[in-house]
Design an enzyme around this catalytic site. Structure first.
Site, PDB file in Angstrom:
ATOM      1  N   HIS A  26      -7.344  -6.168   1.016  1.00 35.45           N
ATOM      2  CA  HIS A  26      -6.201  -5.333   0.651  1.00 35.45           C
ATOM      3  C   HIS A  26      -4.949  -5.737   1.418  1.00 35.45           C
ATOM      4  O   HIS A  26      -3.835  -5.475   0.969  1.00 35.45           O
ATOM      5  CB  HIS A  26      -6.552  -3.866   0.946  1.00 35.45           C
ATOM      6  CG  HIS A  26      -5.478  -2.880   0.633  1.00 35.45           C
ATOM      7  ND1 HIS A  26      -4.870  -2.793  -0.610  1.00 35.45           N
ATOM      8  CD2 HIS A  26      -4.894  -1.913   1.396  1.00 35.45           C
ATOM      9  CE1 HIS A  26      -3.964  -1.822  -0.592  1.00 35.45           C
ATOM     10  NE2 HIS A  26      -3.961  -1.286   0.610  1.00 35.45           N
ATOM     11  N   GLU A  55      -2.421  13.415  13.490  1.00 35.17           N
ATOM     12  CA  GLU A  55      -2.761  14.746  12.982  1.00 35.17           C
ATOM     13  C   GLU A  55      -2.056  15.056  11.674  1.00 35.17           C
ATOM     14  O   GLU A  55      -2.658  15.632  10.758  1.00 35.17           O
ATOM     15  CB  GLU A  55      -2.474  15.832  14.030  1.00 35.17           C
ATOM     16  CG  GLU A  55      -1.096  15.816  14.631  1.00 35.17           C
ATOM     17  CD  GLU A  55      -1.030  15.025  15.921  1.00 35.17           C
ATOM     18  OE1 GLU A  55      -0.456  15.527  16.896  1.00 35.17           O
ATOM     19  OE2 GLU A  55      -1.542  13.884  15.949  1.00 35.17           O
ATOM     20  N   SER A  62       0.834  -1.201   0.000  1.00 36.19           N
ATOM     21  CA  SER A  62       0.000   0.000   0.000  1.00 36.19           C
ATOM     22  C   SER A  62       0.874   1.259   0.000  1.00 36.19           C
ATOM     23  O   SER A  62       1.620   1.489  -0.952  1.00 36.19           O
ATOM     24  CB  SER A  62      -0.955  -0.046   1.194  1.00 36.19           C
ATOM     25  OG  SER A  62      -2.010   0.869   1.042  1.00 36.19           O
TER      26      SER A  62
END
Length: 300
Positions: free
Chosen positions: A281, A222, A126
């Site tokens: 996945h 964040e 990924s």
């Protein structure tokens, strides 16, 4: 006595820093500026074989331990050196507002040069696959062969849903000091409300660890949230990698659809495509034996 609670954004006792209002915005990161490498955390398994070492690169929200079993098995079966790495903003590697693939490739170049591990075999899942492809296009002479696990260099339409898990992860706060097994059980029950697939929850738990008596997610939530557009984007389309390349995909993969194949072949002329018959996945978790068999066959 202990319990879990859902932490509201802006709580006075944050478990992870609130997603909103922390760190620089997308506008403060210049994609044209030269990426500044950060020192990556890694684990190196030594080997006596003189063939190129193998480097595993994890996916989004994960870390180097996700490939620990595969790395150990590969080192034992082949005798090669095997390296697992934490990408910036993941695991034990430094946090940095720039999440571009150019920056993460630069981090890897510095580390491999420092360790003397080039040319190497890059295996990336990924996000890690996009880092590996960026690296191979930028520095093809440093990559002996390449494996991209269920990801293409182009944008996949299903990926944006991944980031919806960040507020869920950030809303969990364990009060007290529960035994590890009970803590994981309680958090797993909560995650089931949002993530039905047990394999994906297992994947996420790879980054759920206890530090100084408190369970935390070892990701920079964040920064990843703010930089999700970069992480979801195509990799830089510059250069060509002529080395052997394997695109290992899931069945009917939305991350590597047939429509991507022509562009992939332009960037990676020796690309071959192999499908593992599973819809997930996270192939290395759902189909570990088939995954390792494919890797060993490609290396041989």
């Amino acid at each position: 006595m202990w319990q879990w609670t859902r932490k509201l954004w802006g709580s006075s006792r944050p478990w992870l820093s609130p997603i909103q209002g922390a760190g620089p915005s997308m506008a403060t990161v210049s994609s044209s500026s030269r990426p500044r490498p950060v020192p990556l955390s890694y684990r190196l398994l030594d080997g006596q074989d003189t063939r190129p070492p193998v480097v595993f690169l994890h996916g989004l929200f994960s870390n180097k331990s996700i490939f620990q079993a595969e790395a150990e098995a590969l080192a034992q079966q082949t005798g090669r050196k095997v390296l697992t790495v934490d990408a910036r903003n993941h695991g034990d590697s430094p946090h940095c507002p720039d999440c571009s693939y150019e920056a993460m490739s630069s981090d890897l170049q510095v580390l491999l040069s420092k360790l003397g591990l080039t040319p190497c075999v890059l295996i990336g899942h990924s996000m890690g696959g996009k880092i590996a492809m960026t690296f191979a296009l930028q520095k093809p002479e440093l990559v002996e062969r390449l494996v991209s696990v269920d990801v293409s260099p182009l944008v996949a339409t299903d990926v944006p849903r991944i980031f919806k898990i960040i507020p869920v992860m950030n809303s969990i706060y364990l009060v007290g000091n529960p035994p590890d097994s009970q803590a994981f059980e309680v958090v797993d029950e909560y995650l089931k409300l949002f993530v039905k697939d047990s394999g994906i929850r297992q994947y996420l738990f790879n980054s759920f660890v206890k530090i100084s008596g408190q369970f935390v997610w070892k990701i920079n939530a964040e920064n990843l949230w703010k930089q999700q557009n970069q992480l979801l984007d195509s990799i830089p389309m510059q250069g060509v990698y002529h080395g052997p390349t394997l695109f290992l995909t899931s069945l009917n993969s939305s991350f590597v659809p047939p429509s991507h194949h022509p562009k992939i072949k332009l960037l990676f002329p020796k690309a071959q495509f192999q499908t593992i018959h599973d819809m997930s996945h996270i192939l290395h978790i759902k189909k570990p034996q088939e995954f390792m068999s494919s890797i060993l066959s490609f290396l041989s």
